[in-house]
Design an enzyme around this catalytic site. Structure first.
Site, PDB file in Angstrom:
ATOM      1  N   TRP A 152       0.863  -1.253   0.109  1.00  0.00           N
ATOM      2  CA  TRP A 152      -0.034   0.097   0.020  1.00  0.00           C
ATOM      3  C   TRP A 152       0.689   1.306   0.016  1.00  0.00           C
ATOM      4  O   TRP A 152       0.130   2.265  -0.442  1.00  0.00           O
ATOM      5  CB  TRP A 152      -0.779   0.073   1.226  1.00  0.00           C
ATOM      6  CG  TRP A 152      -0.400  -0.447   2.538  1.00  0.00           C
ATOM      7  CD1 TRP A 152      -0.210  -1.592   3.068  1.00  0.00           C
ATOM      8  CD2 TRP A 152       0.672   0.253   3.275  1.00  0.00           C
ATOM      9  NE1 TRP A 152       0.532  -1.786   4.073  1.00  0.00           N
ATOM     10  CE2 TRP A 152       1.234  -0.538   4.179  1.00  0.00           C
ATOM     11  CE3 TRP A 152       0.977   1.712   3.480  1.00  0.00           C
ATOM     12  CZ2 TRP A 152       1.998   0.022   5.143  1.00  0.00           C
ATOM     13  CZ3 TRP A 152       1.839   2.138   4.453  1.00  0.00           C
ATOM     14  CH2 TRP A 152       2.439   1.268   5.183  1.00  0.00           C
ATOM     15  N   ASN A 153       2.136   1.092   0.219  1.00  0.00           N
ATOM     16  CA  ASN A 153       2.955   2.400   0.582  1.00  0.00           C
ATOM     17  C   ASN A 153       3.121   3.226  -0.878  1.00  0.00           C
ATOM     18  O   ASN A 153       3.061   4.473  -0.937  1.00  0.00           O
ATOM     19  CB  ASN A 153       4.170   1.965   1.304  1.00  0.00           C
ATOM     20  CG  ASN A 153       5.106   1.038   0.761  1.00  0.00           C
ATOM     21  OD1 ASN A 153       4.305   0.070  -0.012  1.00  0.00           O
ATOM     22  ND2 ASN A 153       6.057   0.970   0.980  1.00  0.00           N
ATOM     23  N   LYS A 176      -2.813  -8.893  -7.240  1.00  0.00           N
ATOM     24  CA  LYS A 176      -3.351  -8.713  -5.915  1.00  0.00           C
ATOM     25  C   LYS A 176      -2.980  -7.589  -5.286  1.00  0.00           C
ATOM     26  O   LYS A 176      -1.869  -7.375  -4.766  1.00  0.00           O
ATOM     27  CB  LYS A 176      -3.368 -10.049  -5.058  1.00  0.00           C
ATOM     28  CG  LYS A 176      -4.423 -10.332  -4.159  1.00  0.00           C
ATOM     29  CD  LYS A 176      -4.783  -9.318  -3.222  1.00  0.00           C
ATOM     30  CE  LYS A 176      -4.015  -9.267  -1.843  1.00  0.00           C
ATOM     31  NZ  LYS A 176      -4.093  -8.181  -1.134  1.00  0.00           N
ATOM     32  N   GLY A 229       6.575  -6.678  -0.135  1.00  0.00           N
ATOM     33  CA  GLY A 229       5.854  -6.383   1.051  1.00  0.00           C
ATOM     34  C   GLY A 229       6.734  -6.566   2.298  1.00  0.00           C
ATOM     35  O   GLY A 229       7.917  -6.534   2.242  1.00  0.00           O
ATOM     36  N   GLU A 251      10.780  -8.242  -3.036  1.00  0.00           N
ATOM     37  CA  GLU A 251      11.268  -7.079  -2.599  1.00  0.00           C
ATOM     38  C   GLU A 251      10.708  -6.968  -1.126  1.00  0.00           C
ATOM     39  O   GLU A 251       9.622  -6.363  -0.817  1.00  0.00           O
ATOM     40  CB  GLU A 251      10.776  -5.847  -3.404  1.00  0.00           C
ATOM     41  CG  GLU A 251      11.863  -4.950  -3.647  1.00  0.00           C
ATOM     42  CD  GLU A 251      11.573  -3.770  -2.631  1.00  0.00           C
ATOM     43  OE1 GLU A 251      12.050  -3.653  -1.621  1.00  0.00           O
ATOM     44  OE2 GLU A 251      10.830  -2.664  -3.158  1.00  0.00           O
ATOM     45  N   LEU A 252      11.616  -6.907   0.004  1.00  0.00           N
ATOM     46  CA  LEU A 252      10.980  -6.883   1.139  1.00  0.00           C
ATOM     47  C   LEU A 252      11.522  -5.846   2.041  1.00  0.00           C
ATOM     48  O   LEU A 252      11.809  -4.786   1.672  1.00  0.00           O
ATOM     49  CB  LEU A 252      11.588  -8.366   2.053  1.00  0.00           C
ATOM     50  CG  LEU A 252      11.217  -9.617   0.963  1.00  0.00           C
ATOM     51  CD1 LEU A 252      11.677 -10.755   1.895  1.00  0.00           C
ATOM     52  CD2 LEU A 252       9.585  -9.407   0.852  1.00  0.00           C
ATOM     53  N   CYS A 285      10.363   0.920   2.108  1.00  0.00           N
ATOM     54  CA  CYS A 285      11.035  -0.032   2.509  1.00  0.00           C
ATOM     55  C   CYS A 285      12.585   0.511   2.562  1.00  0.00           C
ATOM     56  O   CYS A 285      13.593  -0.134   3.283  1.00  0.00           O
ATOM     57  CB  CYS A 285      11.229  -1.194   1.393  1.00  0.00           C
ATOM     58  SG  CYS A 285      11.201  -0.547  -0.524  1.00  0.00           S
ATOM     59  N   GLU A 384      11.662  -3.576  11.292  1.00  0.00           N
ATOM     60  CA  GLU A 384      11.468  -2.607  10.472  1.00  0.00           C
ATOM     61  C   GLU A 384      10.244  -1.815  11.245  1.00  0.00           C
ATOM     62  O   GLU A 384       9.204  -2.471  11.445  1.00  0.00           O
ATOM     63  CB  GLU A 384      10.954  -3.179   9.184  1.00  0.00           C
ATOM     64  CG  GLU A 384      10.610  -2.188   8.195  1.00  0.00           C
ATOM     65  CD  GLU A 384      10.427  -2.629   6.800  1.00  0.00           C
ATOM     66  OE1 GLU A 384       9.520  -3.809   6.659  1.00  0.00           O
ATOM     67  OE2 GLU A 384      10.784  -2.074   5.817  1.00  0.00           O
TER      68      GLU A 384
END
Ligand code: NAI
Ligand code: MG
Length: 493
Positions: A152-153, A176, A229, A251-252, A285, A384
Site C-alpha cells: 500500500w505504500n 492482488k 511487502g 522485494e522486502l 522499504c 522494521e
C-alpha cells in the site's frame, strides 16, 4: 451510497463471486472512500484462467515484440493522461502527499517507456560447443501467468515495477493489490485494456492477503510470484512457491543505515537524514531508520534533524504546503507507536516528536520522532518500524560504523555522507546492501537495478536485469550432420 468497485478480470469489472465487499478509508479524514470486491479463491481461479487463456491465445502469442513495446508505450501515455486522477486516488487512499504522488506519476510513464524499449531486446545467444556439427543457441521465453502481490505504500509505482517487465517479456498477469489501496491498481488494469492490451492480459483481484493473496500464491496455474511487502509475508510466499518449484521475486523490508562522517557537509547530510526517514512518513522499504553520526558532528546533526523535524508541516496530504501526512491505516499507527514505547522501555529516549500532532483532522497522524540513547542491539534498531521514527546514534571510527551498519538482518539500502572520495568508495564496497547512496538518499530510476541483500529480498527489480526475472532460458541443439547416428550409448556435446 458508497461507490463499489469490482475485480477487473478478462477486460471488465466483475462482482466478487462471494458477493462481499470491504471498505477503504481515507487515513487523514477517516471518511470511507469506496468499497472494493473481497476476492476469494474462486475469483482468483477465474482471473488466473483468463490470464492463462490469453497467454495461450494465438493473438497474444503472435503479438510481436515491437507490438508489445508499442502497447506498453500506449499504456505509459494512458497513465500520463490520467495522472492527476491516479495521483489523487492514491493520495486519498494511503495518505501520501498529493505533491509526492504527482511526482511519482510523472516518472511512472518512464517506467513503462523504459520496458517498452526492452520488449524487442529479449534475446538469447549462440553458444560455441566442442562439436562442430552441433549448433546450440539459447532463447529467453515468457513464463506464463505472473502473480503480482503488492503493498500500500506506493501501490502504482511498486506494481508497475513488476507489470512493465512482465508484459514486455510476453507474460500475462494477475495482480492482488493491497487491501488498503485497491483502487488505483484496478484502474491501472483497466487502463491496459484502454491502451490496447487484450482482455485477460492484466487482471486485478482485490481482497485480503490471507484470502485472495494466499489463493493467488497457491494457484497451480501461476508460473511465478512477484511480491513486495513485509519480510514475514515474503517468507511465507517463498515457502509456498518452493513447494511447487516456482520462482519468486521478493522485494522486502529494510533497516537501512544512513551514515554521517565527520568530513560530511553536515547541513546537507541532515536534510538527507530527514528525507530518508520522514519523507512518506517513513513508510518506505528504503527508509534510513538507523542514523549513525560521527561523535564530533553528532550534536550538530541531531540538532539540525530535530529542528527540521519539529518544523515539518503536518496536515492534509492534498494541501500543497503539507510535508507529512498520516500513517496509512490504524494498525500501522498502533504498530509505530508501540515501537516508540518499546524503544523507551529498552532504554532509548524520545528526543523529539513521538506524539499525535495538534491538528484538527481526525486521522492517523504522528509527529516525526527522533530517538537518542538507542543502541544497534535494541529491537527498535533491528526490526522494521515503517514509520517516521529515526534512531540517531554516535560512532567513533570507520570500522566501527561499518560493523554496526552491517550488523542487521536486512540489506536493502545504505547512505553515506562524506567529502572523502576514498572513504566513500571503501564504504560502498564494504556495505552489505543492494543500493548504496553516496551524499544522497532515496534516488531511484527504472533504469537502475535494485536487489535486496539478506532478508531484504530475492531477485532484481528495475533495470535490464529485471527482465530475466520474467523469462526462462531454453537451450536448443541442432544437429547439422546428416550422417548416421554414431554410438547411441555415448553422450553428444
Ligand atoms: P504485508 O506484507 O502483509 O502485505 C503486502 C501484500 O501482501 C498485501 O497485498 C497483502 O494483502 C499481501 N499478503 C499478506 N499476507 C499474505 C499471504 N499470506 N499470502 C499472500 N499475500 C499476502 O504487509 P502489510 O500488512 O501491508 O504491512 C505490515 C508491515 O509490513 C508494515 O508495517 C511494514 O513493516 C511492512 N511492509 C513493508 C513494505 C516494503 O515495501 N518493504 C511494504 C508494505 C509493508
Ligand atoms: Mg485506504
Amino acid at each position: 451510497m458508497t461507490e463499489r468497485i469490482g475485480h477487473f478480470i478478462d477486460g471488465e469489472y466483475r462482482e466478487p463471486s462471494g458477493g462481499r465487499y470491504f471498505e477503504s478509508t481515507n487515513p487523514a479524514t477517516l471518511e470511507v472512500l469506496y468499497e472494493a470486491a473481497r476476492g476469494n479463491q474462486e475469483d482468483v481461479r477465474i482471473a488466473v484462467d483468463a490470464a492463462r487463456r490469453t497467454f495461450e491465445s494465438n493473438a497474444w502469442q503472435r503479438t510481436t515484440p515491437t507490438q508489445r513495446g508499442h502497447l506498453l508505450r500506449r499504456l505509459g501515455d494512458a497513465v500520463a493522461a490520467n495522472a492527476e486522477e491516479l495521483a489523487r486516488f492514491e493520495s486519498l487512499d494511503n495518505g501520501k502527499l498529493l505533491r509526492e504522488m504527482r511526482g511519482q506519476l510523472k516518472s511512472l510513464p518512464e517506467y513503462l517507456y523504459y520496458y517498452a524499449g526492452l520488449a524487442d531486446k529479449v534475446q538469447g545467444s549462440q553458444i560455441p560447443t566442442n562439436s562442430p556439427e552441433m549448433l546450440n543457441f539459447t532463447q529467453r521465453e515468457a513464463l506464463g501467468v505472473v502473480g503480482a502481490i503488492t503493498p500500500w505504500n506506493s501501490p502504482l509505482t511498486l506494481t508497475v515495477s513488476k507489470l512493465a517487465p512482465a508484459l514486455a517479456a510476453g507474460n500475462t498477469m494477475v495482480i492482488k493489490p493491497s487491501e488498503y489501496t485497491s483502487r488505483t491498481i484496478l484502474r491501472l488494469a483497466e487502463l491496459t485494456v484502454e491502451a490496447g492490451f487484450p482482455a485477460g492480459a492484466v487482471n486485478a483481484v482485490a481482497g485480503f492477503g490471507g484470502e485472495a493473496g494466499a489463493a493467488l500464491v497457491d494457484n497451480p496455474r501461476i508460473a511465478k510470484i512477484s511480491f513486495t511487502g513485509s519480510t514475514k509475508t515474503g517468507s511465507a510466499i517463498a515457502a509456498s512457491a518452493a513447494s511447487r518449484f516456482i520462482g519468486c521475486t521478493l522485494e522486502l523490508g529494510g533497516k537501512s543505515p544512513n551514515i554521517v562522517f565527520e568530513d560530511a557537509d553536515v547541513p546537507n547530510a541532515a536534510m538527507g537524514v530527514v528525507a530518508g526517514i520522514f519523507a512518506a512518513a517513513g513508510q518506505t522499504c528504503i527508509a534510513g531508520s538507523r542514523v549513525f553520526a560521527h561523535r564530533s558532528v553528532y550534536d550538530e546533526l541531531l540538532e539540525r534533524v530535530s529542528e527540521r523535524a519539529s518544523s515539518i508541516k503536518i496536515g492534509d496530504p492534498l494541501d500543497d504546503g503539507t510535508e507529512l501526512g498520516p500513517l496509512a491505516f490504524e494498525d500501522q499507527l498502533v504498530k509505530v507507536r508501540s515501537y516508540i514505547e518499546l524503544g523507551v522501555s529498552e532504554g532509548a529516549s524520545v528526543h523529539s516528536g513521538g506524539e499525535r500532532p495538534d491538528i484538527e483532522l481526525p486521522g492517523y497522524f504522528l509527529q516525526p520522532t527522533v530517538l537518542t540513547e538507542a543502541t544497534n542491539e535494541m529491537r527498535v534498531c533491528r526490526e522494521e518500524i515503517f514509520g517516521p521514527v529515526a534512531a540517531i546514534m554516535p560512532f567513533d571510527t570507520e570500522d566501527e560504523v561499518l560493523h554496526l551498519a552491517n550488523d542487521t538482518n536486512y540489506g536493502l539500502a545504505a547512505g553515506v555522507w562524506t567529502s572523502n572520495l576514498q572513504r566513500a568508495m571503501r564504504m560502498a564496497q564494504r556495505l552489505e546492501a543492494g543500493t548504496i547512496w553516496l551524499n544522497t538518499y532515496r534516488a531511484m530510476s527504472p533504469m537502475s537495478p535494485r536487489q535486496g541483500f539478506k532478508e531484504s529480498g530475492v531477485g532484481v527489480e528495475h533495470g535490464l536485469e529485471s527482465m530475466n526475472e520474467y523469462t526462462r532460458l531454453k537451450s536448443i541443439w541442432i544437429n547439422t550432420d546428416e550422417g548416421p547416428v554414431a554410438d547411441p550409448f555415448v553422450m553428444r556435446g
